[in-house]
Design a protein around this motif. Structure first.
Motif, mmCIF file in Angstrom:
data_model
loop_
_atom_site.group_PDB
_atom_site.id
_atom_site.type_symbol
_atom_site.label_atom_id
_atom_site.label_comp_id
_atom_site.label_asym_id
_atom_site.label_seq_id
_atom_site.Cartn_x
_atom_site.Cartn_y
_atom_site.Cartn_z
ATOM 1 N N GLU A 3 0.856 -1.185 0.000
ATOM 2 C CA GLU A 3 0.000 0.000 0.000
ATOM 3 C C GLU A 3 0.889 1.231 0.000
ATOM 4 O OE1 GLU A 3 -3.952 -1.665 2.224
ATOM 5 O OE2 GLU A 3 -2.600 -0.409 3.393
ATOM 6 N N VAL A 4 0.420 2.288 -0.652
ATOM 7 C CA VAL A 4 1.186 3.518 -0.755
ATOM 8 C C VAL A 4 0.318 4.714 -0.399
ATOM 9 C CG1 VAL A 4 2.792 2.629 -2.485
ATOM 10 C CG2 VAL A 4 0.679 3.704 -3.229
ATOM 11 N N ALA A 5 0.983 5.801 -0.054
ATOM 12 C CA ALA A 5 0.294 7.053 0.257
ATOM 13 C C ALA A 5 1.121 8.203 -0.307
ATOM 14 C CB ALA A 5 0.107 7.216 1.762
ATOM 15 N N VAL A 6 0.454 9.289 -0.642
ATOM 16 C CA VAL A 6 1.138 10.459 -1.188
ATOM 17 C C VAL A 6 1.518 11.455 -0.096
ATOM 18 C CG1 VAL A 6 0.127 10.234 -3.476
ATOM 19 C CG2 VAL A 6 -1.036 11.610 -1.746
ATOM 20 N N CYS A 7 1.017 11.262 1.114
ATOM 21 C CA CYS A 7 1.336 12.139 2.239
ATOM 22 C C CYS A 7 1.602 11.268 3.461
ATOM 23 C CB CYS A 7 0.178 13.103 2.504
ATOM 24 S SG CYS A 7 0.437 14.152 3.942
ATOM 25 N N CYS A 8 2.731 11.477 4.125
ATOM 26 C CA CYS A 8 3.087 10.652 5.280
ATOM 27 C C CYS A 8 2.502 11.177 6.586
ATOM 28 C CB CYS A 8 4.599 10.553 5.403
ATOM 29 S SG CYS A 8 5.348 9.637 4.039
ATOM 30 N N HIS A 18 0.007 -6.406 -5.398
ATOM 31 C CA HIS A 18 -0.017 -7.574 -4.522
ATOM 32 C C HIS A 18 1.264 -8.372 -4.725
ATOM 33 C CE1 HIS A 18 -4.218 -7.260 -3.195
ATOM 34 N NE2 HIS A 18 -4.400 -6.693 -4.382
ATOM 35 N N LEU A 19 1.842 -8.842 -3.629
ATOM 36 C CA LEU A 19 3.020 -9.701 -3.678
ATOM 37 C C LEU A 19 2.623 -11.080 -3.168
ATOM 38 C CD1 LEU A 19 5.650 -7.301 -2.089
ATOM 39 C CD2 LEU A 19 5.162 -7.646 -4.510
ATOM 40 N N HIS A 20 3.279 -12.103 -3.693
ATOM 41 C CA HIS A 20 2.987 -13.468 -3.271
ATOM 42 C C HIS A 20 4.298 -14.173 -2.904
ATOM 43 C CE1 HIS A 20 -1.119 -12.917 -4.576
ATOM 44 N NE2 HIS A 20 -0.630 -12.373 -5.678
ATOM 45 N N PHE A 30 11.051 -8.982 -5.678
ATOM 46 C CA PHE A 30 9.774 -8.673 -6.315
ATOM 47 C C PHE A 30 9.916 -7.377 -7.096
ATOM 48 C CE2 PHE A 30 8.980 -10.953 -2.387
ATOM 49 C CZ PHE A 30 8.232 -12.027 -2.846
ATOM 50 N N GLU A 31 9.434 -7.405 -8.301
ATOM 51 C CA GLU A 31 9.435 -6.221 -9.160
ATOM 52 C C GLU A 31 8.161 -5.429 -8.881
ATOM 53 O OE1 GLU A 31 11.549 -4.026 -11.926
ATOM 54 O OE2 GLU A 31 12.106 -6.031 -11.273
ATOM 55 N N LEU A 32 8.313 -4.162 -8.565
ATOM 56 C CA LEU A 32 7.159 -3.307 -8.314
ATOM 57 C C LEU A 32 6.838 -2.490 -9.554
ATOM 58 C CD1 LEU A 32 8.087 -2.035 -4.750
ATOM 59 C CD2 LEU A 32 6.497 -3.850 -5.363
ATOM 60 N N ARG A 43 3.883 0.754 2.700
ATOM 61 C CA ARG A 43 3.821 -0.235 3.765
ATOM 62 C C ARG A 43 3.469 -1.593 3.179
ATOM 63 N NH1 ARG A 43 -1.597 1.223 7.305
ATOM 64 N NH2 ARG A 43 -3.129 0.733 5.702
ATOM 65 N N LEU A 44 3.966 -2.634 3.824
ATOM 66 C CA LEU A 44 3.666 -4.005 3.449
ATOM 67 C C LEU A 44 2.583 -4.523 4.380
ATOM 68 C CD1 LEU A 44 7.286 -5.393 3.072
ATOM 69 C CD2 LEU A 44 5.806 -4.528 1.273
#
Length: 72
Positions: A3-8, A18-20, A30-32, A43-44
């Motif tokens: 998950e990502v956010a533009v403001c911390c 999604h990662l497996h 893992f390639e993003l 965050r993971l």
């Protein structure tokens, strides 16, 4: 899941990909996705663990790349 956010300061989390990961005792890479918004925080999220006590062990975590302005 990543998950990502533009403001911390007050993040609004959105699912980026999604990662497996495998339940294996070896290094995994893992390639993003390169495309996306102006990511400031990441965050993971682990939904399940194979550990009897629900633990997830990460021995090494590197996030490599460059800023979005470097992409062409």
């Amino acid at each position: 899941m990543v998950e990502v956010a533009v403001c911390c300061e007050d993040p609004v989390w959105t699912t980026w990909t999604h990662l497996h990961p495998e339940d294996a005792n070896r290094r995994q890479m893992f390639e993003l996705p390169r495309e996306g918004q102006d990511i400031q925080c990441m965050r993971l999220v682990f939904h399940k663990s194979s550990d009897l006590f629900g633990r997830v062990t990460i021995y090494e975590l590197d996030v490599e790349g460059s800023s979005g302005t470097d992409y062409t």
